[in-house]
Design a protein around this motif. Structure first.
Motif, mmCIF file in Angstrom:
data_model
loop_
_atom_site.group_PDB
_atom_site.id
_atom_site.type_symbol
_atom_site.label_atom_id
_atom_site.label_comp_id
_atom_site.label_asym_id
_atom_site.label_seq_id
_atom_site.Cartn_x
_atom_site.Cartn_y
_atom_site.Cartn_z
ATOM 1 N N ALA A 195 0.864 -1.155 -0.032
ATOM 2 C CA ALA A 195 0.059 -0.178 0.026
ATOM 3 C C ALA A 195 1.007 1.274 -0.101
ATOM 4 N N LEU A 196 0.211 2.387 -0.290
ATOM 5 C CA LEU A 196 0.986 3.611 -0.122
ATOM 6 C C LEU A 196 0.874 4.142 1.228
ATOM 7 N N ASP A 197 1.952 4.673 1.911
ATOM 8 C CA ASP A 197 1.918 5.030 3.064
ATOM 9 C C ASP A 197 1.662 6.704 3.110
ATOM 10 N N LEU A 198 0.437 7.310 3.270
ATOM 11 C CA LEU A 198 0.224 8.461 3.338
ATOM 12 C C LEU A 198 0.487 9.300 4.402
ATOM 13 N N GLU A 199 0.806 8.586 5.391
ATOM 14 C CA GLU A 199 1.103 9.387 6.614
ATOM 15 C C GLU A 199 2.761 9.763 6.973
ATOM 16 N N THR A 200 3.422 9.261 5.571
ATOM 17 C CA THR A 200 4.887 9.582 5.805
ATOM 18 C C THR A 200 5.109 10.356 4.429
ATOM 19 N N GLU A 201 6.142 11.274 4.529
ATOM 20 C CA GLU A 201 6.433 12.076 3.262
ATOM 21 C C GLU A 201 7.952 11.967 3.318
ATOM 22 N N VAL A 202 8.643 12.050 2.136
ATOM 23 C CA VAL A 202 10.023 11.974 1.829
ATOM 24 C C VAL A 202 10.202 13.043 1.032
ATOM 25 N N ALA A 203 11.300 14.120 1.214
ATOM 26 C CA ALA A 203 11.958 15.019 0.138
ATOM 27 C C ALA A 203 13.397 14.821 -0.020
ATOM 28 N N VAL A 204 13.433 14.768 -1.261
ATOM 29 C CA VAL A 204 14.977 14.498 -1.628
ATOM 30 C C VAL A 204 15.599 15.843 -2.199
ATOM 31 N N GLU A 205 16.926 16.035 -1.611
ATOM 32 C CA GLU A 205 17.503 17.178 -2.167
ATOM 33 C C GLU A 205 19.037 16.922 -2.392
ATOM 34 N N SER A 206 19.431 17.092 -3.557
ATOM 35 C CA SER A 206 20.810 16.578 -4.263
ATOM 36 C C SER A 206 21.802 17.951 -4.050
ATOM 37 N N TYR A 208 17.953 13.172 2.316
ATOM 38 C CA TYR A 208 16.665 12.738 2.458
ATOM 39 C C TYR A 208 16.118 12.916 3.887
ATOM 40 N N THR A 209 14.694 13.830 3.640
ATOM 41 C CA THR A 209 14.189 14.444 4.910
ATOM 42 C C THR A 209 12.849 13.474 5.039
ATOM 43 N N VAL A 210 12.599 12.802 6.239
ATOM 44 C CA VAL A 210 11.451 11.957 6.062
ATOM 45 C C VAL A 210 10.850 12.667 7.469
ATOM 46 N N LYS A 211 9.368 12.773 7.251
ATOM 47 C CA LYS A 211 8.432 13.226 8.125
ATOM 48 C C LYS A 211 7.248 12.192 8.234
ATOM 49 N N LYS A 212 6.967 11.775 9.500
ATOM 50 C CA LYS A 212 5.868 10.966 9.626
ATOM 51 C C LYS A 212 4.803 11.639 10.427
ATOM 52 N N SER A 213 3.759 11.829 9.757
ATOM 53 C CA SER A 213 2.723 12.845 10.542
ATOM 54 C C SER A 213 1.915 12.228 11.656
ATOM 55 N N ALA A 214 1.995 10.955 11.600
ATOM 56 C CA ALA A 214 0.900 10.344 12.690
ATOM 57 C C ALA A 214 1.154 8.918 12.764
ATOM 58 N N GLY A 215 0.609 8.107 13.737
ATOM 59 C CA GLY A 215 0.821 6.769 14.187
ATOM 60 C C GLY A 215 1.941 6.507 14.862
ATOM 61 N N HIS A 216 2.926 5.607 14.812
ATOM 62 C CA HIS A 216 3.973 5.278 15.597
ATOM 63 C C HIS A 216 5.299 5.076 14.705
ATOM 64 N N ALA A 217 6.309 5.095 15.472
ATOM 65 C CA ALA A 217 7.702 5.114 14.830
ATOM 66 C C ALA A 217 7.785 4.009 13.636
#
Length: 171
Positions: free
Chosen positions: A73-84, A113-122
């Motif tokens: 499935a797609l995890d919509l609670e987690t976002e990843v931003a990539v900066e080179s 890589y910047t990872v942000k988890k908006s809800a849930g658990h680690a």
């Protein structure tokens, strides 16, 4: 479909981020280990999380003791931003030989890589990068490497930002 086995198997919930699959969100995944004495044959599987439907996946053949990474499935609670970051060049050797000047340079690059988890658990997030034989990873070390991908791990805590910097170099 008929169930042919009813044994428990070991699984670890992970997120799998590959920008070629989705640029913003990782896939919810499972590191499945066949802890049974049976060969698990390829085919569709339905995954449940705490008794609720989580998604569907297709597994390949898994022999006893083997591990596979599957996404469902797609995890919509987690976002990843990539900066080179831009490449940096450093001259490491200058040599005059047979009337010519030869220079040797070390080229380095960093990807953030910047990872942000908006809800849930680690949750552990596996960041996938294509293997490029012309570049050598300086740090961190990949947690696993396949023929075509290197995977790096970072843990995302709810409401917090986690940053992983991958440094590479070549001459």
């Amino acid at each position: 479909m008929l169930a042919i086995g009813n044994d428990a198997v070991k699984g670890e919930k992970v997120d799998i981020y590959n920008p070629a699959v989705h640029g913003k969100h990782p896939l919810a995944g499972l590191r499945l280990t066949n802890t049974t004495d049976l060969h698990l044959l390829q085919g569709p599987v339905t995954l449940f999380d705490d008794g609720e439907y989580a998604g569907d996946a297709r597994i390949e053949d898994i022999s006893p003791g083997s591990t596979r990474l599957i996404s469902y499935a797609l995890d919509l609670e987690t976002e990843v931003a990539v900066e080179s970051k831009p490449e940096e060049r450093e001259t490491t050797l200058l040599q005059i030989s047979k009337g010519g000047l030869h220079a040797k340079q070390k080229i380095s690059r960093k990807t953030h890589y910047t990872v942000k988890k908006s809800a849930g658990h680690a949750k552990k997030v596996l960041l996938e990068r294509p293997v490029d034989p012309t570049w050598k990873t300086v740090q961190p070390a990949a947690v696993e490497t396949t023929r075509s991908l290197s995977r790096f791990a970072v843990t995302a805590e709810p409401g917090k930002t986690a940053v992983l910097v991958i440094s590479e170099e070549r001459e």
